[in-house]
Design an enzyme around this catalytic site. Structure first.
Site, short mmCIF file in Angstrom:
data_model
loop_
_atom_site.label_atom_id
_atom_site.label_comp_id
_atom_site.label_asym_id
_atom_site.label_seq_id
_atom_site.Cartn_x
_atom_site.Cartn_y
_atom_site.Cartn_z
N GLU A 20 0.84 -1.21 0.00
CA GLU A 20 0.00 0.00 0.00
C GLU A 20 0.87 1.25 0.00
O GLU A 20 2.03 1.22 0.41
CB GLU A 20 -0.88 0.02 1.27
CG GLU A 20 -2.34 -0.26 1.02
CD GLU A 20 -3.09 0.84 0.27
OE1 GLU A 20 -2.49 1.66 -0.43
OE2 GLU A 20 -4.32 0.84 0.37
N ASP A 21 0.28 2.36 -0.41
CA ASP A 21 1.00 3.64 -0.36
C ASP A 21 0.97 4.24 1.05
O ASP A 21 1.98 4.66 1.58
CB ASP A 21 0.44 4.63 -1.38
CG ASP A 21 -1.07 4.83 -1.28
OD1 ASP A 21 -1.74 4.14 -0.48
OD2 ASP A 21 -1.61 5.68 -2.02
N ASP A 52 -4.12 5.30 6.61
CA ASP A 52 -4.62 6.50 7.29
C ASP A 52 -5.64 6.03 8.33
O ASP A 52 -5.26 5.53 9.39
CB ASP A 52 -5.19 7.39 6.18
CG ASP A 52 -5.71 8.73 6.63
OD1 ASP A 52 -6.16 8.85 7.76
OD2 ASP A 52 -5.70 9.68 5.83
N PHE A 112 -1.67 15.93 4.92
CA PHE A 112 -1.99 15.33 3.62
C PHE A 112 -0.76 15.43 2.73
O PHE A 112 -0.28 16.52 2.45
CB PHE A 112 -3.19 16.02 2.98
CG PHE A 112 -3.70 15.28 1.79
CD1 PHE A 112 -4.49 14.15 1.94
CD2 PHE A 112 -3.37 15.68 0.50
CE1 PHE A 112 -4.95 13.44 0.84
CE2 PHE A 112 -3.82 14.98 -0.61
CZ PHE A 112 -4.62 13.86 -0.43
N ARG A 116 1.57 12.43 -8.63
CA ARG A 116 2.03 11.04 -8.42
C ARG A 116 3.48 10.86 -8.87
O ARG A 116 4.18 9.98 -8.39
CB ARG A 116 1.13 10.06 -9.18
CG ARG A 116 -0.27 9.93 -8.63
CD ARG A 116 -0.94 8.70 -9.21
NE ARG A 116 -2.41 8.73 -9.10
CZ ARG A 116 -3.08 8.33 -8.04
NH1 ARG A 116 -2.45 7.89 -6.98
NH2 ARG A 116 -4.40 8.38 -8.02
#
Ligand code: 5GP
Length: 191
Positions: free
Chosen positions: A110-111, A114, A164, A177
């Site tokens: 996963e990136d 959260d 964020f 990205r």
């Protein structure tokens, strides 16, 4: 090869609206460490890396090249965030795995984790498919907003504060990205 015309003073990589948290050198050092750890722990296993699109694409590409073992890769795409920054908790599978994971040793890549809602649901879905083991690698861990406190991240790149972030696969409204670093957007209204 010549560019042909004068380059713009500010490019995406030097965008003054971005504050760098981790640069490319720091990222590659950390990925090498994670790769070495996974190489050691999966030497006798049938490793499948499952990247969660689109955010994990850059991490996945670097991580797989840091693992010195025979392995296979696969991808899933799920929707969690739409165009904003709120996690809905609803997970829709947009693209499923191409191959079965029965009897395989899976690492979900996963990136960022959260709230953990997306990953928990995804792990539930994958958990019913007969894999020998399922672990989780997340490039970033943002623990503060976590709702699924029980979610265990086995391989973490960096722990970050509740900001964020973009870059290294992560987007804001589909942009950023391609940044080779992780950054905070200083003024989100200017994205
Ligand atoms: P969760 O379900 O854990 O709240 O959210 C997971 C997904 O939300 C991530 O895969 C990612 O797409 C998105 N997300 C969460 N935090 C951030 C962030 O700081 N930046 C970006 N660009 N996406 C985020």
């Amino acid at each position: 090869m010549s560019a042909g015309s004068s380059a713009a003073a500010t490019t995406e990589f030097t965008n003054p609206n971005l504050e760098v948290l981790f640069n490319a050198g720091q990222i590659s050092e950390r990925i090498a460490e994670l790769g070495a750890q996974i190489t050691e722990e999966y030497s006798d296993k049938e490793l499948v890396l499952v990247g969660v699109l689109k955010g994990s694409c850059v991490f996945m590409a670097d991580l797989m090249r840091a693992i010195d073992l025979p392995l296979t890769i696969d991808f899933m795409a799920v929707s969690s965030y739409k165009d904003g920054t709120q996690s809905s908790g609803d997970v829709e599978i947009l693209k499923d795995l191409s191959n079965p994971i029965r009897d395989k040793d899976v690492i979900v890549v996963e990136d960022i984790v959260d709230t953990g809602l997306t990953l928990s649901r995804l792990l539930e879905i994958l958990g019913s498919r007969g894999a020998r083991s399922i672990r989780l690698a997340s490039f970033l861990d943002k623990p503060e907003p976590r709702i699924k406190k029980e979610l265990k991240i086995d391989y973490t790149g960096f722990v970050i504060p509740n900001r964020f972030v973009v870059g290294y696969g992560l987007d804001a409204a589909s942009r950023y990205r391609n940044l080779p670093f992780i950054a905070v957007v200083k003024d989100p209204s200017a994205v």
